[in-house]
Motif scaffolding. Structure first.
Motif, PDB file in Angstrom:
ATOM      1  N   GLU A  46      12.791 -39.673  -6.086  1.00 45.20           N
ATOM      2  CA  GLU A  46      12.788 -39.104  -7.441  1.00 45.20           C
ATOM      3  C   GLU A  46      12.297 -40.132  -8.451  1.00 45.20           C
ATOM      4  OE1 GLU A  46      16.788 -37.754  -8.122  1.00 45.20           O
ATOM      5  OE2 GLU A  46      16.585 -36.075  -6.728  1.00 45.20           O
ATOM      6  N   ARG A  85       8.808 -39.975 -10.705  1.00 53.06           N
ATOM      7  CA  ARG A  85       8.895 -40.104 -12.159  1.00 53.06           C
ATOM      8  C   ARG A  85       8.022 -41.259 -12.650  1.00 53.06           C
ATOM      9  NH1 ARG A  85      14.019 -39.926 -12.246  1.00 53.06           N
ATOM     10  NH2 ARG A  85      14.345 -42.153 -12.054  1.00 53.06           N
ATOM     11  N   GLU A 126       4.327 -40.321 -12.279  1.00 57.93           N
ATOM     12  CA  GLU A 126       3.942 -39.340 -13.307  1.00 57.93           C
ATOM     13  C   GLU A 126       3.789 -40.014 -14.665  1.00 57.93           C
ATOM     14  OE1 GLU A 126       5.652 -35.409 -15.545  1.00 57.93           O
ATOM     15  OE2 GLU A 126       6.154 -35.663 -13.435  1.00 57.93           O
ATOM     16  N   GLU A 127       4.709 -40.907 -15.007  1.00 56.20           N
ATOM     17  CA  GLU A 127       4.629 -41.606 -16.291  1.00 56.20           C
ATOM     18  C   GLU A 127       3.355 -42.436 -16.402  1.00 56.20           C
ATOM     19  OE1 GLU A 127       8.123 -44.000 -16.844  1.00 56.20           O
ATOM     20  OE2 GLU A 127       9.442 -42.261 -16.975  1.00 56.20           O
TER      21      GLU A 127
END
Length: 90
Positions: free
Chosen positions: A45, A49, A52-53
């Motif tokens: 996870e 994240r 994606e950032e």
């Protein structure tokens, strides 16, 4: 029985203090997970994240509207000429 496609063969070893390990084990137990399951889920996870950032562009509403308006504008002559060239790598 696990199939070859789903077998987990890679390992990841990390160093923790005893207190850190106990804390993570407690969280895993509270969720009914093994330490490995809990850790893998949370690492994946966090990786998703972070990726994606780092790979997504976010615009506020005003900037997005300006971007969308620019896309609706005609292509400038200089850009049109550049796109008409045969690339060096072709």
């Amino acid at each position: 029985m696990a199939t070859i496609a789903t077998q987990k063969t890679a390992r990841l070893d990390i160093r923790l203090t005893e207190e850190q390990r106990a804390f993570i084990e407690r969280a895993a137990a509270m969720k009914g997970s093994t330490l490995t399951q809990w850790t893998a889920r949370h690492l994946l996870e966090a990786a998703r994240r972070d990726i994606e950032e780092e790979t997504s562009l976010r615009l506020d509403a005003e900037a997005f509207d300006a971007f969308a308006a620019a896309l609706d504008e005609p292509v400038p002559d200089a850009a049109r000429e550049l796109m008409a060239r045969t690339p060096q790598w072709a």
